[in-house]
Design an enzyme around this catalytic site. Sequence first.
Site, short mmCIF file in Angstrom:
data_model
loop_
_atom_site.label_atom_id
_atom_site.label_comp_id
_atom_site.label_asym_id
_atom_site.label_seq_id
_atom_site.Cartn_x
_atom_site.Cartn_y
_atom_site.Cartn_z
CB SER A 194 31.09 24.04 -61.28
OG SER A 194 29.71 23.79 -62.09
CB THR A 195 32.37 20.72 -64.66
OG1 THR A 195 31.18 21.44 -64.91
CG2 THR A 195 33.45 19.62 -65.30
CG HIS A 221 27.09 24.34 -58.95
ND1 HIS A 221 28.38 24.54 -61.09
CD2 HIS A 221 26.58 24.87 -58.78
CE1 HIS A 221 27.43 26.21 -60.66
NE2 HIS A 221 27.19 26.45 -59.11
CG MET A 314 32.45 24.74 -67.95
SD MET A 314 31.34 23.64 -69.37
CE MET A 314 30.35 21.70 -68.03
CG ASP A 317 26.87 30.13 -58.81
OD1 ASP A 317 26.42 30.95 -58.77
OD2 ASP A 317 27.35 28.74 -58.47
#
Length: 376
Positions: A194-195, A221, A314, A317
Amino acid sequence: MSDEIGVLVVDDSAMMRNLIGRMVEETPGLVVAEKAMNGLFALQKIPRVNPDVIILDLEMPEMNGIQFLEERRKQGIKIPVVILSSIAEKGAKITMEALALGASDFVQKPSGSVSMDIHTVKDILMPMIFAYGGAYRRAQGKKVLSPHEFPAKTGVSPESIPKILQSTPPKAPAAPPAQIRRPGRTEIIAIGISTGGPDALRQVFANLDKDLSQPIVVVQHMPPGFTNEFAKSLDRICPLAVKEAEDGDFVQGGNVYIAQGNRHMEVERRGAGTVLRLSDSPQVSGHRPSADVLFASVALTYQNHALGVIMTGMGRDGAAQLGTIYKEGGMTLGQDEKSAVVYGMPRVAHELGHVMEQVSLENMARRICDVAKTNR
């Protein structure tokens, strides 16, 4: 400058500079270092204010965001840049060009160049700014404030502290789950990220072995409309073929499949082969696509012939279902704390006991290839 993370806000709209600046100042641990109306002024101000992170618009007069990033690269400026631009919505290709030029991440303005509702992206943008700015400060040997050290700010509630800062120090991992089977030969590699992902995946994919024979399926994401251009940008630097996943794609060795924005991706057996299934079913673990959804299907379909990898991001998930890959006898890797922009997803997976080995970003491509090529 204080121990707070200094933010340079670059946007040609005075209204946007003020609104973004207000969000920054309302977030404990962040401070506006300076504002600039275009890339040229930003370059002039950087030596004086020495910011830790830059929020950059793309559409600006005199020197736009792309030109700024090109000049930033020429000058060897390493300060991380987060794109906040309306052009992101209609120009995914330009946004990916910005990432290729060294921008770390991007967030869409919600309603055009001058978004009066810019506050609606605060919960995404501020933790991102804190993550990239904090990582840069630590790399420079500077202090990053912990929540109890934040100076009191009028009108700031504890809830405004970015969630990535509210967690306790990492805990020792729980006992790993019992494996149903012994690990077998790797037949698929699944990655959840993600991030910090755009930068991290560029580094990993550029360094994969060209003879890696297993397929790679990836949940990053990212908003809808961007994953196709993201896949194309990765394809240009990766020795393997990279594409945006489509429903019904046959999973072929030596190919990389990027999940579409806002669609879950799963693998499913069809005869002697495997196909990808995309769906609009509800969010899982707060996301669609969800790494948990992908990992669960990989564990079900490939059992002890899967390699699961969880990287910077973050939240949590992917952390739970990475454990399912582990239980089925698959292998699991997690990015380590030092190299992760946000040690969230891999941290939760590690604390749950679902990570067999923590690996630095620098070594991740090599480790993935070594595990995939080892007959166990």
